[in-house]
Structure formats: C-alpha cells, structure tokens
Design a protein around this motif. Sequence first.
Motif, short mmCIF file in Angstrom:
data_model
loop_
_atom_site.label_atom_id
_atom_site.label_comp_id
_atom_site.label_asym_id
_atom_site.label_seq_id
_atom_site.Cartn_x
_atom_site.Cartn_y
_atom_site.Cartn_z
N ALA A 145 27.20 32.02 15.13
CA ALA A 145 27.42 31.75 13.74
C ALA A 145 28.43 31.00 13.33
N SER A 146 28.64 29.63 12.81
CA SER A 146 29.22 28.45 12.56
C SER A 146 30.05 29.50 11.13
N ALA A 147 31.59 27.70 11.21
CA ALA A 147 32.69 28.74 10.03
C ALA A 147 31.85 29.15 8.73
N LEU B 144 17.43 32.64 10.90
CA LEU B 144 18.59 33.42 9.97
C LEU B 144 19.84 32.52 10.18
N LEU B 145 20.28 32.82 10.65
CA LEU B 145 21.64 31.34 10.06
C LEU B 145 20.79 30.22 9.73
N ALA B 146 19.99 29.97 10.22
CA ALA B 146 19.43 28.32 9.43
C ALA B 146 18.49 28.66 8.17
N THR B 147 19.00 29.78 7.24
CA THR B 147 18.07 30.21 6.26
C THR B 147 19.49 30.13 5.24
N ILE B 148 19.99 31.08 6.12
CA ILE B 148 21.88 30.57 5.40
C ILE B 148 21.92 30.10 4.92
N ALA C 226 14.93 19.10 9.51
CA ALA C 226 15.46 19.48 10.15
C ALA C 226 15.96 21.07 10.34
N LEU C 227 16.23 22.01 11.77
CA LEU C 227 16.32 23.48 11.57
C LEU C 227 16.69 23.58 10.63
N LEU C 228 18.02 22.74 10.07
CA LEU C 228 19.79 23.22 8.75
C LEU C 228 19.35 22.48 7.74
N VAL C 229 18.00 22.07 7.45
CA VAL C 229 17.77 20.93 6.92
C VAL C 229 17.11 20.47 6.16
N SER C 230 16.26 20.59 5.04
CA SER C 230 14.99 20.05 4.88
C SER C 230 14.82 18.52 3.64
N GLY C 231 15.50 17.67 3.83
CA GLY C 231 14.99 16.99 3.92
C GLY C 231 16.27 16.36 2.46
#
Length: 508
Positions: free
Chosen positions: A44-46, A110-114, A261-266
């Motif tokens: 997990a990133s910071a 799950l990390l992407a959801t967080i 993308a996986l980490l952001v949805s627009g």
Amino acid sequence: MNTTLHRAAIRCLVIVAASGAAAVHAQTVTPPLTSFVNNPATNASALQQQAGVAVQDMCTALGRDGGFALAGAKQDLFLRCNEMVETARTLQGGQAVFNRSLGYTNGNDLLATIQQTSGEEIAAQGTLSTQVSAGQFANISGRLTALRLGGASAAAHSRVAQLDGALSPSELLAQGFDIDQRLQLGGGAAADAQASDPIESRFGWFVESSYGFGDHDQTANEDQFDFDSVSVTTGSDYNFGSSVLGVSVGYDRYTADFDSALLVSGGDVEVEGMSGSLFGGYFGAGWTLNGIATYGSLQSDVTRRVVYASNNAACALGCGANRTLTGDPDGSYVALGVTVGYEFTAGGWDIAPSLSANYRDVDIDGYDETDTSNGGLALRYEEQSIKSTRSILSLGFARPISRSFGVLMPTLRLEWHHEFEDDPRSVRAKYVLEDTLTTGASGAQDFACSISCFTMLSDPVDADFGVAALGLSTTFAQRMQFYLIYEALLGTANLSSNSIALGLRGQF
C-alpha cells in the motif's frame, strides 16, 4: 407476514447483526482494514495506508453510533466503509460478517477502492492554482521586453518578440535616443516611415493571450490528467524615456480532466483567476531592470468521481458505489518578481542574458464537498497555503530582418528554473460527517482532527527544470507590434506542458 411486519423484522435482524459485528470488532486486536493497509506485503502507498486507517476509524465510530440502524448519509457512509472493512477481513483469511464483502480476491482492487475515496484529486487543484500567476507574469514580461530596444530584448525572459534597429541598444542610448525614439528606429521601411515622426504619445497599450496544454502522469500521490489553459492580459503604461510604469488586468482559466483508470474514475478541476498588476522597468546603456507585483483572486470547481464495483452479487444491503462529489473553494494569491538583464550584439545577433527572482504565495480556502447522491462520502479539506521562491537564469537570441513592410525577428530563448520550495505539498482531509459524532469543529475553515483525519502529499516539486521558446515578431511602420511564440517545458519528472502565445502592442 405483511410488508410492515416484514420490514420491522429485517430492521430487527440488522440491529442484532450490528451488535454482533461490534462484538467481533471488539475482540479484534487490530481492525481488519488497518492491519491490511499496514501489512508490507500489500504494498500500500502512504496515501492508501492513511486513507485506509481513516476509513477503519470512521467505520468503528459509526458502528458505536448505531451502525446498520443509522439513517440517511450516516448509514450510507457506514455501509461503504463496512464493505471495505469486511473485504479486508476476507483477504486476510477471515469470514465476512453478514456477507458484506465486495468479493475481491486481489488486494490491489481493495487498495484502488480505498484510493478512490481518498480525494487525492485535490493535488491537481493546487498545481493549477500556482500556474495562474505564472501566466500573468509571462504576459506582463512580454510588454516590458517590448519596451527594451534591441533584438536581444525580444528574446529575454518571457513570451515576447520585438523589433531591432541598425544600431544596438547601447549604441542608441549613447547617441541620446530615449525608448520611444528607439522604437521609431526599427530599420528598413519602418525606420524610413518613422524617423521624422514626432512622438505622438508616451502612453502605450498591449493585449496578450496564450493557450497552454499538457498532461500529468499517474504517480503514487497524484492522479493522471490532461489540462489546458487560457491566459489573457491587457494593460496600459506611460513611457518616461528611460523608464516605464504601467498597470494591467488579467484573466486565467486552467482546466484538468482526470483519466478513468483503476485509481481514479474521471472528474475534473477548473481554476479561474482575476488579477491586477503593477509593473515598471528601467532601461540603461545595455542594462535593464524591471519588476512586477500581482494580486489575484481564485475560484475553483472540483468534481471527483468515486466508482467501484462489487463482485459479490449477494452482498447484504448492497455493495459498491458510483458517486459524484463536488466543491467550489475560493482563494487568492500574491506574486512578486524582479529581473535584471544585459543586452549586447555579436556577429549580427542580439544576445540577452538575464536573472530573475520570483515569489508566489497562494492561499486556497478549506471547504466541504457535496455528495450529490445525498450519501456520506463527502470529505472536508483543510485550507492550503502554497509558496514558491524561484530563480530563473535566461539566455535569449534574436536576429532582426528588415523587410519592405517592417522588421521581422525570429527569436530563441532558453531558461533554467530553480525552485527553492521543493518539498511536497500536504493537505489534510476527513469525512464531513465526523463532526456529527464529536463536539469538535463544524466548519471547513476550523479544521480539527479527531477520528478520520488523514494527510495527502503531492509529488516532490521539481527543483530544477528548463523552458525553451521559439518565436517570431513583426513590427510595422505605425509602431504596431505583433508576435507569435511557442514555449515548451523541459526536464520535469511527471509533467509535460506547452503554450502558444499571441500579442499585439501599440501606442495611443
């Protein structure tokens, strides 16, 4: 069983289930989501670590406040954080309580959801806000360099191109010509048409507009986005002969669109600025000195999307989210700049080295997001203060070419920027609904951390980078000047930026 009794039975079951969930959590030494994001094996990133702990702590507090029995936005927030907690439990080998897992088998999901819920888009707002004053500085510097005679002035520090005479700036000064008289000695037909004209007015005017575009790469701290910008400045000045003093007003608009993308949805960020500036310059025998002071207001519109799906079709009470969250914080900035330069000619080329020092202080108000679905995912952001102290070493080259209609001048400018304030920016955030569970602060301007506070860091600022520019200016017989210039950012880690500028200048 009738519908009323059926709903009552379900509500009773949910309340009992919530009590059971509270008992399970009470027996857990480390809550599931906290242990998941802090496990080195999850990578997990910071940001994901801090946001994950904030989600877990908010979920625990909401569970104590009523859990599944809550209503409205509180219940929505509890359901969203609970499904992340239960997903973390299953990913670590446990059994989801009451079938509330998202059904993920990959921890990265799950990390992407967080991260979707963390609000890291706020970093782009700060980035765009700091660019507003830079656009105005470039536009005003263009006017000041237009008043510096000699082709070297056309290439010196900013988007500008300007005429040259047969004599160099120092030679013209040595012969006693002031700025306006040097403006009349553009060479070729322009010089013939103007050499005998008296100076009609020492008042000048200018209009400059630029369009910029570029993109930012995805990093651990900041989202990927494409951006464009528009900057317009108009002003007037009075020419004293060896010096000039003027005022201007400006408008800037910067817009960033986040890629899905996986980490952001627009989503997107728009920053608009209105500003007023004072500027002045002194022009000696080869030496030049100018300064700019700007104050501006900022208005932002931030829209972010939170979208994540559930792989568990039977998830109790429904899982997953598709939300739009909005905010419109205001802000202001102060920018100061000073440039010292020297102009000389060599081999038919005008050469202009210069050194600048710029300071900017950008303040952005804290604000509360609005969850447009009346849900509970809205965040509160602390106010931001962004400072920049920068030195700019510039070297410009220009070569005047006389034509029947006036003077053409191609220009080249190279700059090296050094940023002294290169630490990552930080912004604190928490869930807006936290204050309904505490007796703490209740306004975005009075930020207090008690349950769900976490800190978002921007990427480290590039301490050293370059700018290269190519331009072409045309000066006509009536002392009207027009130019076009292309500028590119060089040597930055995750950002590309380009701009095209048009300018028109003349005398009243």
